[in-house]
Design a protein around this motif. Structure first.
Motif, PDB file in Angstrom:
ATOM      1  N   ASN A  98       0.821  -1.231   0.000  1.00 57.88           N
ATOM      2  CA  ASN A  98       0.000   0.000   0.000  1.00 57.88           C
ATOM      3  C   ASN A  98       0.849   1.272   0.000  1.00 57.88           C
ATOM      4  O   ASN A  98       0.653   2.168  -0.817  1.00 57.88           O
ATOM      5  CB  ASN A  98      -0.938   0.010   1.213  1.00 57.88           C
ATOM      6  CG  ASN A  98      -1.948  -1.124   1.174  1.00 57.88           C
ATOM      7  OD1 ASN A  98      -2.441  -1.470   0.104  1.00 57.88           O
ATOM      8  ND2 ASN A  98      -2.241  -1.724   2.310  1.00 57.88           N
ATOM      9  N   ALA A  99       1.789   1.348   0.947  1.00 54.68           N
ATOM     10  CA  ALA A  99       2.606   2.570   1.038  1.00 54.68           C
ATOM     11  C   ALA A  99       3.480   2.755  -0.210  1.00 54.68           C
ATOM     12  O   ALA A  99       3.503   3.860  -0.784  1.00 54.68           O
ATOM     13  CB  ALA A  99       3.441   2.555   2.314  1.00 54.68           C
ATOM     14  N   PRO A 100       4.170   1.692  -0.697  1.00 62.69           N
ATOM     15  CA  PRO A 100       4.954   1.896  -1.925  1.00 62.69           C
ATOM     16  C   PRO A 100       4.108   2.354  -3.116  1.00 62.69           C
ATOM     17  O   PRO A 100       4.578   3.131  -3.942  1.00 62.69           O
ATOM     18  CB  PRO A 100       5.565   0.511  -2.195  1.00 62.69           C
ATOM     19  CG  PRO A 100       5.605  -0.145  -0.865  1.00 62.69           C
ATOM     20  CD  PRO A 100       4.428   0.372  -0.090  1.00 62.69           C
ATOM     21  N   LEU A 101       2.849   1.898  -3.172  1.00 66.43           N
ATOM     22  CA  LEU A 101       1.973   2.350  -4.265  1.00 66.43           C
ATOM     23  C   LEU A 101       1.767   3.865  -4.187  1.00 66.43           C
ATOM     24  O   LEU A 101       1.870   4.568  -5.204  1.00 66.43           O
ATOM     25  CB  LEU A 101       0.616   1.645  -4.186  1.00 66.43           C
ATOM     26  CG  LEU A 101      -0.437   2.245  -5.127  1.00 66.43           C
ATOM     27  CD1 LEU A 101      -0.468   1.493  -6.446  1.00 66.43           C
ATOM     28  CD2 LEU A 101      -1.817   2.258  -4.516  1.00 66.43           C
ATOM     29  N   VAL A 102       1.487   4.375  -2.982  1.00 66.33           N
ATOM     30  CA  VAL A 102       1.234   5.812  -2.846  1.00 66.33           C
ATOM     31  C   VAL A 102       2.506   6.597  -3.171  1.00 66.33           C
ATOM     32  O   VAL A 102       2.455   7.639  -3.843  1.00 66.33           O
ATOM     33  CB  VAL A 102       0.707   6.135  -1.427  1.00 66.33           C
ATOM     34  CG1 VAL A 102       0.543   7.639  -1.237  1.00 66.33           C
ATOM     35  CG2 VAL A 102      -0.625   5.424  -1.180  1.00 66.33           C
ATOM     36  N   HIS A 103       3.659   6.089  -2.750  1.00 65.34           N
ATOM     37  CA  HIS A 103       4.924   6.769  -3.077  1.00 65.34           C
ATOM     38  C   HIS A 103       5.212   6.687  -4.587  1.00 65.34           C
ATOM     39  O   HIS A 103       5.728   7.635  -5.173  1.00 65.34           O
ATOM     40  CB  HIS A 103       6.064   6.189  -2.244  1.00 65.34           C
ATOM     41  CG  HIS A 103       5.901   6.502  -0.775  1.00 65.34           C
ATOM     42  ND1 HIS A 103       5.968   7.792  -0.286  1.00 65.34           N
ATOM     43  CD2 HIS A 103       5.630   5.726   0.295  1.00 65.34           C
ATOM     44  CE1 HIS A 103       5.745   7.793   1.021  1.00 65.34           C
ATOM     45  NE2 HIS A 103       5.537   6.546   1.399  1.00 65.34           N
ATOM     46  N   ALA A 104       4.842   5.555  -5.194  1.00 63.76           N
ATOM     47  CA  ALA A 104       5.017   5.434  -6.650  1.00 63.76           C
ATOM     48  C   ALA A 104       4.101   6.426  -7.372  1.00 63.76           C
ATOM     49  O   ALA A 104       4.462   6.967  -8.426  1.00 63.76           O
ATOM     50  CB  ALA A 104       4.722   4.010  -7.106  1.00 63.76           C
ATOM     51  N   PHE A 105       2.929   6.657  -6.799  1.00 65.03           N
ATOM     52  CA  PHE A 105       2.013   7.653  -7.398  1.00 65.03           C
ATOM     53  C   PHE A 105       2.646   9.039  -7.322  1.00 65.03           C
ATOM     54  O   PHE A 105       2.576   9.807  -8.289  1.00 65.03           O
ATOM     55  CB  PHE A 105       0.664   7.616  -6.658  1.00 65.03           C
ATOM     56  CG  PHE A 105      -0.369   8.540  -7.239  1.00 65.03           C
ATOM     57  CD1 PHE A 105      -0.705   8.497  -8.592  1.00 65.03           C
ATOM     58  CD2 PHE A 105      -1.032   9.462  -6.429  1.00 65.03           C
ATOM     59  CE1 PHE A 105      -1.664   9.352  -9.128  1.00 65.03           C
ATOM     60  CE2 PHE A 105      -1.993  10.319  -6.956  1.00 65.03           C
ATOM     61  CZ  PHE A 105      -2.309  10.261  -8.310  1.00 65.03           C
ATOM     62  N   HIS A 106       3.289   9.331  -6.206  1.00 63.67           N
ATOM     63  CA  HIS A 106       3.971  10.624  -6.096  1.00 63.67           C
ATOM     64  C   HIS A 106       5.048  10.737  -7.178  1.00 63.67           C
ATOM     65  O   HIS A 106       5.162  11.776  -7.849  1.00 63.67           O
ATOM     66  CB  HIS A 106       4.582  10.791  -4.695  1.00 63.67           C
ATOM     67  CG  HIS A 106       5.281  12.102  -4.531  1.00 63.67           C
ATOM     68  ND1 HIS A 106       6.650  12.245  -4.684  1.00 63.67           N
ATOM     69  CD2 HIS A 106       4.807  13.353  -4.282  1.00 63.67           C
ATOM     70  CE1 HIS A 106       6.968  13.515  -4.523  1.00 63.67           C
ATOM     71  NE2 HIS A 106       5.884  14.200  -4.271  1.00 63.67           N
TER      72      HIS A 106
END
Ligand SMILES: NC(=O)c1ccc[n+]([C@@H]2O[C@H](COP(=O)([O-])OP(=O)(O)OC[C@H]3O[C@@H](n4cnc5c(N)ncnc54)[C@H](O)[C@@H]3O)[C@@H](O)[C@H]2O)c1
Length: 416
Positions: A365-373
């Motif tokens: 979940n967290a890596p996905l949000v950072h990848a979105f950034h």
């Protein structure tokens, strides 16, 4: 271009709040500026995370969209059947978007969103969180490295886990595919997505069987009432007794559908007397399949099988290559201590990998949000961009067509 991106959240349920929490924990990357949910307390919970005195809360989507573009990017985490309409509004306003799967409820709407994004050139990422999870990235790296040679075929399975099945697909949001989405799309679009990514080739054909075997009235214990709270004679021994929601073991899933995480057991029991989650699992109006088998053929002749079952837990894989076999999944860890084993042909010790995720869970979940950034800043790796996800949704819809018709479905590009 500033690296600090403003973010709004549409749909502040379990998933929307989860992504908002990750964003709130990275103030150098994101500033939460607005949220919308008809349950005002949920938008307020995102507002409380934001530490932003000018945060705007909406309880009506019409007001939210009428306010114009409020942020650089929008998280769309409403229910699946709402995604198409919400994406249309958000794309018209020029938002970049983190979109929960499923992309949309029908294949036509998935392809319509793809066409709109191609026109608006918005940055859109789909929440296929598992492509960002360490276990799956490790398997992908091994397959891409050539360690097992050329991939010939595979077996894959997804154990939904019996209590999760009961919570989500018998009592819960996704129990009636005819009103929401097919099980193969709502649950297995993640699996189709992982397989298309891990195999690394387009899928050309699918063939599927599946049905509902267990969660049906014919299996109800004698004398069981419609609700577990109504004094069921099998209550003490039934694995699915809804009263577990009032105790510590049921709190995790309770928190996904009930807004007061600290409610007393008495208060939870009162809620169970009127909520869908209080119903006997054998006396619901559910139709979602609890077991499905899919055969798949990919470009270049790679073949494989995928099994969905309510009666196991976790995803398991065996990839058979010309030089060795890659196996992975939680049962391997139970029996061998390793999450992934790479066994060369001809014997020898397997290479063992243990993947520990701090805090548990799949860790995507967290890596996905950072990848979105990173995507918003123009340096994303494209892993879960919309175009990568459309094909796996096509696979899932094609598999459902096959299950429903009993015929093999050939896929050409993103059409079948
Ligand atoms: N990526 C994953 O692993 C994963 C896991 C579970 C669910 N999902 C998907 O996430 C999405 C949301 O699931 P969830 O479990 O968070 O559901 P949820 O019911 O907890 O959240 C949905 C929220 O949307 C709100 N809502 C309803 N209508 C709205 C509207 N018109 N405008 C704004 N908000 C509105 C609801 O009040 C609710 O708070 C679904 O598409 C689901 O399939 C993805």
């Amino acid at each position: 271009m500033s690296e600090l991106k403003t973010l709004a959240v549409l749909g502040c349920g379990a998933r929307g709040r989860l992504y908002a929490e990750v964003a709130a924990a990275a103030p150098e990357k994101f500033r939460l500026v607005a949220a919308c949910d008809p349950v005002a307390a949920r938008a307020a919970r995102v507002g409380a995370m934001s530490a932003n005195p000018t945060f705007r809360e909406f309880s009506d989507e019409a007001d939210f969209f009428a306010a114009g573009r409020l942020a650089d990017a929008l998280v769309v985490a409403t229910q699946d059947h709402q995604h198409h309409a919400h994406m249309r509004h958000a794309l018209d306003l020029g938002y970049d978007i983190l979109l929960e799967k499923s992309i949309a409820a029908t294949l036509d709407d998935v392809l319509d969103i793809e066409a709109r994004v191609a026109r608006t050139r918005s940055r859109v990422m789909v929440c296929h969180v598992l492509r960002h999870a360490p276990f799956f990235t490790a398997m992908r790296d091994i397959l891409a490295s050539g360690e097992i040679g050329e991939l010939v075929n595979f077996e894959a399975s997804e154990g939904v886990e019996p209590w999760h099945m009961a919570h989500s697909f018998v009592r819960g949001h996704w129990s009636k595919p005819q009103e929401t989405l097919p099980m193969l799309v709502i649950k297995s679009c993640h699996d189709m997505d992982l397989l298309s990514w891990l195999v690394g080739r387009p899928c050309e054909a699918v063939s599927a069987f599946g049905a509902l075997a267990v969660f049906a009235s014919k299996n109800a214990p004698a004398g069981s009432p419609a609700r577990c709270t109504d004094g069921c004679p099998a209550g003490d021994t039934c694995f699915y007794n809804a009263e577990k929601y009032a105790g510590p073991e049921g709190r995790h899933r309770l928190g996904m559908v009930y807004d007061d995480p600290d409610a007393s057991p008495e208060k939870v029991r009162a809620w169970l007397r009127r909520s869908p989650w209080g119903r006997c699992v054998y006396r619901c109006d559910n139709t979602a399949q609890d077991h499905i088998g899919v055969g798949l053929r990919f470009e270049g002749g790679v073949t494989g099988t995928f099994t969905l079952t309510a009666f196991d837990s976790g995803r398991h894989y065996a990839f058979y290559g010309t030089k060795g076999v890659l196996r992975g999944g939680p049962s391997y860890r139970t029996f061998s201590g390793a999450d992934i084993l790479v066994q060369p042909h001809g014997g020898g010790e397997p290479r063992r990998m243990r993947i520990d995720v701090p805090g548990g869970g799949h860790g995507g979940n967290a890596p996905l949000v950072h990848a979105f950034h990173a995507e918003l800043c123009g340096r994303g790796d494209g892993r879960t961009r919309l175009d990568a996800s459309v094909h796996s949704h096509v696979m899932a819809f094609a598999a459902e067509r096959s299950r429903a018709t009993g015929k093999t479905v050939e896929i050409r590009g993103n059409r079948f």
